[in-house]
Design a protein around this motif. Structure first.
Motif, mmCIF file in Angstrom:
data_model
loop_
_atom_site.group_PDB
_atom_site.id
_atom_site.type_symbol
_atom_site.label_atom_id
_atom_site.label_comp_id
_atom_site.label_asym_id
_atom_site.label_seq_id
_atom_site.Cartn_x
_atom_site.Cartn_y
_atom_site.Cartn_z
ATOM 1 N N MET A 1 0.836 -1.166 0.000
ATOM 2 C CA MET A 1 0.000 0.000 0.000
ATOM 3 C C MET A 1 0.892 1.244 0.000
ATOM 4 S SD MET A 1 -2.633 1.126 2.917
ATOM 5 C CE MET A 1 -4.253 0.656 2.598
ATOM 6 N N ALA A 2 0.703 2.140 -0.917
ATOM 7 C CA ALA A 2 1.525 3.339 -1.054
ATOM 8 C C ALA A 2 1.077 4.399 -0.055
ATOM 9 C CB ALA A 2 1.419 3.877 -2.476
ATOM 10 N N ARG A 3 2.027 5.114 0.482
ATOM 11 C CA ARG A 3 1.708 6.195 1.423
ATOM 12 C C ARG A 3 1.719 7.522 0.680
ATOM 13 N NH1 ARG A 3 5.383 5.301 6.618
ATOM 14 N NH2 ARG A 3 6.435 6.972 5.525
ATOM 15 N N ASP A 4 0.943 8.450 1.145
ATOM 16 C CA ASP A 4 0.904 9.748 0.468
ATOM 17 C C ASP A 4 2.136 10.562 0.851
ATOM 18 O OD1 ASP A 4 -0.407 12.029 2.560
ATOM 19 O OD2 ASP A 4 -0.698 9.915 3.078
ATOM 20 N N PRO A 5 2.542 11.476 -0.005
ATOM 21 C CA PRO A 5 3.763 12.266 0.230
ATOM 22 C C PRO A 5 3.723 13.086 1.520
ATOM 23 C CG PRO A 5 3.062 12.486 -2.050
ATOM 24 C CD PRO A 5 1.984 11.726 -1.336
ATOM 25 N N GLU A 6 2.563 13.575 1.920
ATOM 26 C CA GLU A 6 2.476 14.380 3.145
ATOM 27 C C GLU A 6 2.813 13.543 4.381
ATOM 28 O OE1 GLU A 6 -1.378 16.175 3.252
ATOM 29 O OE2 GLU A 6 -1.001 17.365 1.453
ATOM 30 N N THR A 7 2.359 12.308 4.412
ATOM 31 C CA THR A 7 2.661 11.419 5.530
ATOM 32 C C THR A 7 4.152 11.120 5.566
ATOM 33 O OG1 THR A 7 0.477 10.407 5.325
ATOM 34 C CG2 THR A 7 2.124 9.198 6.590
ATOM 35 N N ILE A 8 4.719 10.886 4.404
ATOM 36 C CA ILE A 8 6.161 10.610 4.324
ATOM 37 C C ILE A 8 6.947 11.826 4.814
ATOM 38 C CG2 ILE A 8 8.078 10.138 2.750
ATOM 39 C CD1 ILE A 8 6.062 8.512 1.055
ATOM 40 N N GLU A 9 6.546 13.023 4.386
ATOM 41 C CA GLU A 9 7.238 14.243 4.811
ATOM 42 C C GLU A 9 7.130 14.446 6.324
ATOM 43 O OE1 GLU A 9 5.943 17.635 2.569
ATOM 44 O OE2 GLU A 9 6.599 16.749 0.678
ATOM 45 N N ARG A 10 5.962 14.179 6.915
ATOM 46 C CA ARG A 10 5.796 14.296 8.372
ATOM 47 C C ARG A 10 6.697 13.299 9.094
ATOM 48 N NH1 ARG A 10 0.098 14.968 7.331
ATOM 49 N NH2 ARG A 10 -0.116 12.720 7.602
ATOM 50 N N ASP A 11 6.769 12.073 8.578
ATOM 51 C CA ASP A 11 7.635 11.063 9.191
ATOM 52 C C ASP A 11 9.104 11.473 9.121
ATOM 53 O OD1 ASP A 11 5.427 9.546 9.796
ATOM 54 O OD2 ASP A 11 5.706 8.116 8.143
ATOM 55 N N ILE A 12 9.486 12.034 7.979
ATOM 56 C CA ILE A 12 10.869 12.495 7.815
ATOM 57 C C ILE A 12 11.157 13.638 8.790
ATOM 58 C CG2 ILE A 12 12.453 13.691 6.246
ATOM 59 C CD1 ILE A 12 11.205 12.027 3.965
ATOM 60 N N GLU A 13 10.221 14.565 8.945
ATOM 61 C CA GLU A 13 10.411 15.689 9.863
ATOM 62 C C GLU A 13 10.510 15.201 11.304
ATOM 63 O OE1 GLU A 13 11.362 19.287 11.055
ATOM 64 O OE2 GLU A 13 11.171 18.689 8.965
ATOM 65 N N LYS A 14 9.688 14.232 11.689
ATOM 66 C CA LYS A 14 9.768 13.658 13.037
ATOM 67 C C LYS A 14 11.120 12.991 13.255
ATOM 68 C CE LYS A 14 4.865 12.672 13.700
ATOM 69 N NZ LYS A 14 3.863 11.592 13.802
ATOM 70 N N ALA A 15 11.595 12.272 12.236
ATOM 71 C CA ALA A 15 12.895 11.608 12.349
ATOM 72 C C ALA A 15 14.016 12.635 12.477
ATOM 73 C CB ALA A 15 13.129 10.699 11.140
ATOM 74 N N ARG A 16 13.914 13.741 11.734
ATOM 75 C CA ARG A 16 14.927 14.806 11.826
ATOM 76 C C ARG A 16 14.953 15.426 13.223
ATOM 77 N NH1 ARG A 16 13.631 17.748 6.202
ATOM 78 N NH2 ARG A 16 14.965 16.474 4.872
ATOM 79 N N GLU A 17 13.762 15.688 13.753
ATOM 80 C CA GLU A 17 13.689 16.276 15.092
ATOM 81 C C GLU A 17 14.257 15.327 16.146
ATOM 82 O OE1 GLU A 17 9.627 17.395 15.733
ATOM 83 O OE2 GLU A 17 9.675 18.925 14.163
ATOM 84 N N ALA A 18 13.949 14.047 16.022
ATOM 85 C CA ALA A 18 14.475 13.065 16.969
ATOM 86 C C ALA A 18 15.993 12.979 16.854
ATOM 87 C CB ALA A 18 13.842 11.695 16.724
ATOM 88 N N LEU A 19 16.500 13.004 15.636
ATOM 89 C CA LEU A 19 17.947 12.948 15.420
ATOM 90 C C LEU A 19 18.624 14.204 15.981
ATOM 91 C CD1 LEU A 19 20.391 11.521 14.210
ATOM 92 C CD2 LEU A 19 19.865 12.624 12.032
ATOM 93 N N ALA A 20 18.025 15.364 15.761
ATOM 94 C CA ALA A 20 18.596 16.607 16.278
ATOM 95 C C ALA A 20 18.632 16.578 17.808
ATOM 96 C CB ALA A 20 17.793 17.805 15.789
ATOM 97 N N HIS A 21 17.566 16.075 18.407
ATOM 98 C CA HIS A 21 17.519 15.974 19.870
ATOM 99 C C HIS A 21 18.595 15.022 20.381
ATOM 100 C CE1 HIS A 21 15.840 15.985 23.873
ATOM 101 N NE2 HIS A 21 15.814 14.671 23.852
ATOM 102 N N THR A 22 18.751 13.893 19.723
ATOM 103 C CA THR A 22 19.768 12.913 20.117
ATOM 104 C C THR A 22 21.172 13.499 19.979
ATOM 105 O OG1 THR A 22 18.327 11.098 19.427
ATOM 106 C CG2 THR A 22 20.670 10.602 19.654
ATOM 107 N N LEU A 23 21.414 14.201 18.886
ATOM 108 C CA LEU A 23 22.735 14.821 18.686
ATOM 109 C C LEU A 23 23.010 15.894 19.740
ATOM 110 C CD1 LEU A 23 22.880 15.102 14.802
ATOM 111 C CD2 LEU A 23 24.195 13.564 16.263
ATOM 112 N N ASP A 24 21.986 16.651 20.125
ATOM 113 C CA ASP A 24 22.158 17.653 21.187
ATOM 114 C C ASP A 24 22.527 16.977 22.506
ATOM 115 O OD1 ASP A 24 21.617 19.743 19.481
ATOM 116 O OD2 ASP A 24 19.510 19.926 20.094
ATOM 117 N N GLU A 25 21.864 15.870 22.827
ATOM 118 C CA GLU A 25 22.175 15.143 24.059
ATOM 119 C C GLU A 25 23.596 14.597 24.032
ATOM 120 O OE1 GLU A 25 19.319 12.109 24.854
ATOM 121 O OE2 GLU A 25 17.718 13.528 25.257
#
Length: 73
Positions: A1-25
């Motif tokens: 089942m294909a996901r829509d681009p907006e969902t993919i972009e939100r997932d990518i943004e969440k992953a970026r925020e989590a990565l930024a938080h981890t790098l700050d720690e």
């Protein structure tokens, strides 16, 4: 089942925020000044313990006596 681009972009943004938080720690924990301060504090606490402090004082006195004895022989 294909996901829509907006969902993919939100997932990518969440992953970026989590990565930024981890790098700050990691940056905070790996700060050399913080590591040195922590090591210094734990070393001072260890030397303040009587079972470490008094033998070191005794060894220092012994070395001092031996040096004085050697100088005046």
């Amino acid at each position: 089942m294909a996901r829509d681009p907006e969902t993919i972009e939100r997932d990518i943004e969440k992953a970026r925020e989590a990565l930024a938080h981890t790098l700050d720690e990691i940056g905070t924990k790996a700060n050399p000044k913080r590591l040195a301060d922590t090591a210094k504090t734990s070393l001072r606490a260890k030397f303040a313990e009587p079972k470490v402090k008094f033998p070191l004082i005794g060894a220092g006195v012994l070395v001092g006596v031996l040096l004085v004895r050697k100088l005046f022989r």
